[in-house]
Design a protein around this motif. Structure first.
Motif, PDB file in Angstrom:
ATOM      1  N   GLY A 129       0.819  -1.212   0.000  1.00  0.00           N
ATOM      2  CA  GLY A 129       0.000   0.000   0.000  1.00  0.00           C
ATOM      3  C   GLY A 129       0.851   1.258   0.000  1.00  0.00           C
ATOM      4  N   ILE A 130       0.199   2.363   0.233  1.00  0.00           N
ATOM      5  CA  ILE A 130       0.828   3.677   0.083  1.00  0.00           C
ATOM      6  C   ILE A 130       2.015   3.852   1.038  1.00  0.00           C
ATOM      7  N   ASN A 186      -7.247  -0.726  -8.399  1.00  0.00           N
ATOM      8  CA  ASN A 186      -6.983  -1.233  -7.038  1.00  0.00           C
ATOM      9  C   ASN A 186      -7.777  -2.523  -6.809  1.00  0.00           C
ATOM     10  N   GLY A 190      -0.251  -2.975   3.979  1.00  0.00           N
ATOM     11  CA  GLY A 190      -1.288  -3.344   3.022  1.00  0.00           C
ATOM     12  C   GLY A 190      -2.000  -2.149   2.396  1.00  0.00           C
ATOM     13  N   HIS A 191      -2.962  -2.464   1.539  1.00  0.00           N
ATOM     14  CA  HIS A 191      -3.772  -1.440   0.888  1.00  0.00           C
ATOM     15  C   HIS A 191      -4.965  -1.062   1.757  1.00  0.00           C
ATOM     16  N   VAL A 192      -5.662  -0.025   1.299  1.00  0.00           N
ATOM     17  CA  VAL A 192      -6.703   0.566   2.147  1.00  0.00           C
ATOM     18  C   VAL A 192      -7.834  -0.413   2.489  1.00  0.00           C
ATOM     19  N   ARG A 231      -9.036  -2.958  10.679  1.00  0.00           N
ATOM     20  CA  ARG A 231      -9.114  -1.958  11.749  1.00  0.00           C
ATOM     21  C   ARG A 231     -10.517  -1.866  12.359  1.00  0.00           C
ATOM     22  N   TRP A 278      -6.746   6.823   7.151  1.00  0.00           N
ATOM     23  CA  TRP A 278      -5.637   7.693   6.729  1.00  0.00           C
ATOM     24  C   TRP A 278      -6.119   8.727   5.712  1.00  0.00           C
ATOM     25  N   ARG A 305     -10.979   6.292  -5.319  1.00  0.00           N
ATOM     26  CA  ARG A 305     -10.388   5.063  -5.854  1.00  0.00           C
ATOM     27  C   ARG A 305     -11.487   4.158  -6.408  1.00  0.00           C
ATOM     28  N   ILE A 342     -12.588   7.662  -0.372  1.00  0.00           N
ATOM     29  CA  ILE A 342     -12.128   6.795   0.718  1.00  0.00           C
ATOM     30  C   ILE A 342     -13.102   6.920   1.894  1.00  0.00           C
ATOM     31  N   PRO A 353      -0.584  10.505   3.907  1.00  0.00           N
ATOM     32  CA  PRO A 353      -0.821  11.042   2.557  1.00  0.00           C
ATOM     33  C   PRO A 353      -2.091  10.479   1.899  1.00  0.00           C
ATOM     34  N   ASP A 354      -2.685  11.304   1.042  1.00  0.00           N
ATOM     35  CA  ASP A 354      -3.826  10.849   0.232  1.00  0.00           C
ATOM     36  C   ASP A 354      -3.361  10.102  -1.006  1.00  0.00           C
ATOM     37  N   LYS A 412      -8.309   8.089  -9.077  1.00  0.00           N
ATOM     38  CA  LYS A 412      -7.803   7.044  -9.968  1.00  0.00           C
ATOM     39  C   LYS A 412      -8.970   6.156 -10.370  1.00  0.00           C
TER      40      LYS A 412
HETATM   41  P1  GDP Z   1      -2.905   3.776  -3.493  1.00  0.00           P
HETATM   42  O1  GDP Z   1      -4.117   3.633  -4.371  1.00  0.00           O
HETATM   43  O2  GDP Z   1      -1.643   3.389  -4.170  1.00  0.00           O
HETATM   44  O3  GDP Z   1      -2.824   5.152  -2.891  1.00  0.00           O
HETATM   45  O4  GDP Z   1      -3.044   2.673  -2.350  1.00  0.00           O
HETATM   46  P2  GDP Z   1      -3.683   2.485  -0.888  1.00  0.00           P
HETATM   47  O5  GDP Z   1      -4.714   1.432  -0.993  1.00  0.00           O
HETATM   48  O6  GDP Z   1      -2.567   2.234   0.048  1.00  0.00           O
HETATM   49  O7  GDP Z   1      -4.352   3.865  -0.463  1.00  0.00           O
HETATM   50  C1  GDP Z   1      -5.521   4.361  -1.063  1.00  0.00           C
HETATM   51  C2  GDP Z   1      -6.059   5.567  -0.304  1.00  0.00           C
HETATM   52  O8  GDP Z   1      -6.647   5.105   0.933  1.00  0.00           O
HETATM   53  C3  GDP Z   1      -5.025   6.630   0.086  1.00  0.00           C
HETATM   54  O9  GDP Z   1      -5.622   7.914  -0.090  1.00  0.00           O
HETATM   55  C4  GDP Z   1      -4.804   6.344   1.574  1.00  0.00           C
HETATM   56  O10 GDP Z   1      -4.376   7.486   2.305  1.00  0.00           O
HETATM   57  C5  GDP Z   1      -6.204   5.926   2.011  1.00  0.00           C
HETATM   58  N1  GDP Z   1      -6.271   5.136   3.256  1.00  0.00           N
HETATM   59  C6  GDP Z   1      -7.134   5.363   4.285  1.00  0.00           C
HETATM   60  N2  GDP Z   1      -6.911   4.522   5.297  1.00  0.00           N
HETATM   61  C7  GDP Z   1      -5.907   3.690   4.894  1.00  0.00           C
HETATM   62  C8  GDP Z   1      -5.235   2.581   5.498  1.00  0.00           C
HETATM   63  O11 GDP Z   1      -5.519   2.200   6.628  1.00  0.00           O
HETATM   64  N3  GDP Z   1      -4.263   1.966   4.775  1.00  0.00           N
HETATM   65  C9  GDP Z   1      -3.934   2.377   3.513  1.00  0.00           C
HETATM   66  N4  GDP Z   1      -2.990   1.701   2.842  1.00  0.00           N
HETATM   67  N5  GDP Z   1      -4.528   3.445   2.911  1.00  0.00           N
HETATM   68  C10 GDP Z   1      -5.503   4.090   3.591  1.00  0.00           C
END
Ligand code: GDP
Length: 316
Positions: free
Chosen positions: A70-71, A167, A180-182, A189, A204, A211, A246, A270-271, A276
């Motif tokens: 993930g981010i 995603n 991991g991803h969101v 959580r 976050w 997304r 999100i 970060p966002d 996307k």
């Molecule tokens: P991205 O599409 O590459 O940015 O991958 P992510 O799945 O990691 O993050 C997607 C969006 O979800 C971003 O804006 C994150 O800040 C947000 N986000 C909110 N809560 C979470 C969390 O608990 N984990 C992750 N990975 N992202 C989160």
């Protein structure tokens, strides 16, 4: 259609995507699905990969292996994401070429596109502007992978194709809260917050980033569809064409896992890319569309997560 009796190598079969591809091939009746764990074969090592291809001689390859995250993982370990993926894509494409693999599908990612690409993002947006800094290493490796397939087709006539998924989520995902991803992170959580009786759950970023989410079983289906029906140089976006914020995603997970609890946005995180969502008209034009709705997919993924927690197989 590719031959269901021929040997097929799924590179990366333990991952979210690879495990879904193996399930899909089994349902479809493929009789010789080849896999190998990373302890037995380091896909970054060209001579080891060559030796493995010489011994196994697959006719088809699904190249869905890679270092992913993930981010947070992407932005704190950019060197690993760039190096590992560059090497894995290079070794497997070269080995497939060398033994004369009939067809290879390479899986990229929607993060290959410029940070501020027009939405929905068409395949032509590639290399039209600067990348998103939080996943630049990964994106560069993925772009190199697409170009490998294109150049091997152009120079050698290899039938190597590329798919760019949005995603992804589903059974077998990484539920690690930092790495991991969101979507899996939120499932975990909210689940842990309910068990602990917490009154709020952290999300976050601002919650305003948008997304698009595709169930991994739909992606596996699309990969097989492309192997059966697509043989051109251009990469193909794979998604639903539908995005949400999100915040909306977090609300959907909350309603499923821990209804009524408050959301607490952590804006020190970060966002990433502001929005996307993929233009999927090339794929729908070929005759494929996703079949799993997000609410349905969330519910089945949560069910998988609780069962995997109980039997100790979840990656956390
Ligand atoms: P991205 O599409 O590459 O940015 O991958 P992510 O799945 O990691 O993050 C997607 C969006 O979800 C971003 O804006 C994150 O800040 C947000 N986000 C909110 N809560 C979470 C969390 O608990 N984990 C992750 N990975 N992202 C989160």
């Amino acid at each position: 259609m590719i031959d269901r009796q021929a040997p097929v190598f799924v590179a990366g079969h333990r991952g979210l995507v690879g495990s879904a591809v193996v399930r899909r091939l089994q349902v479809e009746g493929f009789t010789d699905v080849q896999t190998v764990g990373r302890e037995a074969l380091d896909l970054r090592d060209q001579s080891a990969v060559d030796a493995w291809f010489d011994a196994q001689r697959p006719h088809y390859v699904f190249l869905v292996a890679g270092t992913v995250g993930g981010i947070h993982a992407n932005s704190t370990r950019p060197a690993e994401f760039l190096y590992d993926n560059l090497m894995i894509h290079g070794t497997v494409v070269q080995a497939a070429h060398r033994i004369g693999v009939e067809k290879l599908l390479y899986l990229g990612s929607s993060c290959i596109y410029p940070r501020l690409a027009d939405q929905p993002i068409t395949e032509e947006a590639l290399l039209g502007g600067p990348l998103e800094p939080t996943n630049e290493g990964y994106a560069l490796a993925k772009i190199a992978g697409i170009k490998l397939c294109e150049t091997y087709r152009r120079q050698y006539g290899d039938d190597f194709i590329s798919a760019m998924p949005t995603n992804l989520y589903g059974p077998g995902d990484n539920f690690d809260l930092e790495g991991g991803h969101v979507l899996p992170a939120l499932i975990r959580r909210f689940h842990e917050a309910r068990k602990a009786g917490l009154t709020e759950v952290e999300v976050w970023g601002t919650g305003e980033a948008r997304r698009e989410f595709l169930h991994v079983d739909d992606l596996a289906d699309a990969c097989l569809f492309l192997m059966d029906h697509y043989s051109e140089a251009g990469h193909v976006n794979v998604g639903t064409g539908v995005d949400l914020t999100i915040r909306e995603l977090a609300e959907a997970v909350r309603d499923l896992v821990y209804p009524g609890v408050d959301l607490a946005f952590d804006i020190s995180r970060p966002d990433g890319v502001p929005r996307k969502v993929l233009d999927i008209s090339r794929l729908t034009g070929l005759g494929w569309t996703a079949s799993t709705g997000l609410i349905e997919g969330l519910a089945s993924t949560y069910e998988w997560f609780t069962a995997a927690l109980a039997d100790g197989t979840v990656r956390t």
